[in-house]
Design a protein around this motif. Structure first.
Motif, mmCIF file in Angstrom:
data_model
loop_
_atom_site.group_PDB
_atom_site.id
_atom_site.type_symbol
_atom_site.label_atom_id
_atom_site.label_comp_id
_atom_site.label_asym_id
_atom_site.label_seq_id
_atom_site.Cartn_x
_atom_site.Cartn_y
_atom_site.Cartn_z
ATOM 1 N N VAL A 30 3.946 -0.352 -0.624
ATOM 2 C CA VAL A 30 4.619 0.906 -0.378
ATOM 3 C C VAL A 30 5.386 0.627 0.606
ATOM 4 O O VAL A 30 6.683 1.179 0.622
ATOM 5 C CB VAL A 30 3.624 2.067 -0.174
ATOM 6 C CG1 VAL A 30 4.565 3.070 0.313
ATOM 7 C CG2 VAL A 30 3.013 2.566 -1.405
ATOM 8 N N TYR A 31 5.022 0.208 1.864
ATOM 9 C CA TYR A 31 5.762 -0.071 3.058
ATOM 10 C C TYR A 31 7.076 -1.148 2.769
ATOM 11 O O TYR A 31 8.073 -0.739 3.138
ATOM 12 C CB TYR A 31 4.990 -0.817 4.081
ATOM 13 C CG TYR A 31 5.803 -1.075 5.396
ATOM 14 C CD1 TYR A 31 6.250 0.062 6.284
ATOM 15 C CD2 TYR A 31 6.123 -2.332 5.647
ATOM 16 C CE1 TYR A 31 6.806 -0.252 7.359
ATOM 17 C CE2 TYR A 31 6.958 -2.771 6.692
ATOM 18 C CZ TYR A 31 7.222 -1.658 7.829
ATOM 19 O OH TYR A 31 7.959 -1.954 8.626
ATOM 20 N N PHE A 33 8.455 -1.420 -0.222
ATOM 21 C CA PHE A 33 9.419 -0.782 -1.267
ATOM 22 C C PHE A 33 10.129 0.409 -0.361
ATOM 23 O O PHE A 33 11.356 0.324 -0.368
ATOM 24 C CB PHE A 33 8.455 -0.101 -2.404
ATOM 25 C CG PHE A 33 9.201 0.598 -3.169
ATOM 26 C CD1 PHE A 33 9.888 -0.136 -4.213
ATOM 27 C CD2 PHE A 33 9.478 1.842 -3.042
ATOM 28 C CE1 PHE A 33 10.787 0.531 -5.198
ATOM 29 C CE2 PHE A 33 10.238 2.761 -4.187
ATOM 30 C CZ PHE A 33 10.797 1.936 -5.123
ATOM 31 N N ALA A 34 9.605 0.826 0.716
ATOM 32 C CA ALA A 34 10.573 1.814 1.380
ATOM 33 C C ALA A 34 11.378 1.164 2.387
ATOM 34 O O ALA A 34 12.320 1.715 2.727
ATOM 35 C CB ALA A 34 9.278 2.616 2.230
ATOM 36 N N PHE A 37 14.352 0.305 0.445
ATOM 37 C CA PHE A 37 15.401 1.227 0.453
ATOM 38 C C PHE A 37 15.991 1.724 1.841
ATOM 39 O O PHE A 37 17.334 2.130 1.526
ATOM 40 C CB PHE A 37 14.741 2.617 0.009
ATOM 41 C CG PHE A 37 14.626 2.602 -1.669
ATOM 42 C CD1 PHE A 37 15.920 2.792 -2.363
ATOM 43 C CD2 PHE A 37 13.736 2.309 -2.287
ATOM 44 C CE1 PHE A 37 15.759 2.800 -3.761
ATOM 45 C CE2 PHE A 37 13.461 2.172 -3.598
ATOM 46 C CZ PHE A 37 14.646 2.558 -4.497
ATOM 47 N N TYR A 38 15.321 1.579 2.752
ATOM 48 C CA TYR A 38 15.871 1.844 4.032
ATOM 49 C C TYR A 38 16.990 0.827 4.479
ATOM 50 O O TYR A 38 18.099 1.430 4.885
ATOM 51 C CB TYR A 38 14.712 1.813 5.325
ATOM 52 C CG TYR A 38 15.293 2.293 6.532
ATOM 53 C CD1 TYR A 38 15.925 3.525 6.718
ATOM 54 C CD2 TYR A 38 15.331 1.147 7.568
ATOM 55 C CE1 TYR A 38 16.379 3.622 8.169
ATOM 56 C CE2 TYR A 38 15.893 1.309 8.840
ATOM 57 C CZ TYR A 38 16.276 2.667 9.060
ATOM 58 O OH TYR A 38 16.817 2.856 10.602
#
Length: 52
Positions: A30-31, A33-34, A37-38
């Motif tokens: 999840v990290y 992936f985030a 996007f950032y």
């Protein structure tokens, strides 16, 4: 300590370890992936969408 108690403790520790590894792996994914996007947001999401 009896063999049955040793087996119960070993089973408990094995399940605890397995569940904690699953949670850790999920959090890492999840990290990652985030963060992707950032970085996309910082470097220009609009430019990426306009080129398509």
């Amino acid at each position: 300590m009896s063999e049955v108690l040793k087996l119960k403790r070993a089973t408990y520790h094995l399940w605890t370890f397995t569940i904690s590894k699953l949670i850790s792996s999920f959090g890492a994914q999840v990290y990652a992936f985030a963060v992707s996007f950032y970085i996309l947001q910082l470097t220009g999401l609009r430019q990426a969408l306009q080129q398509t």
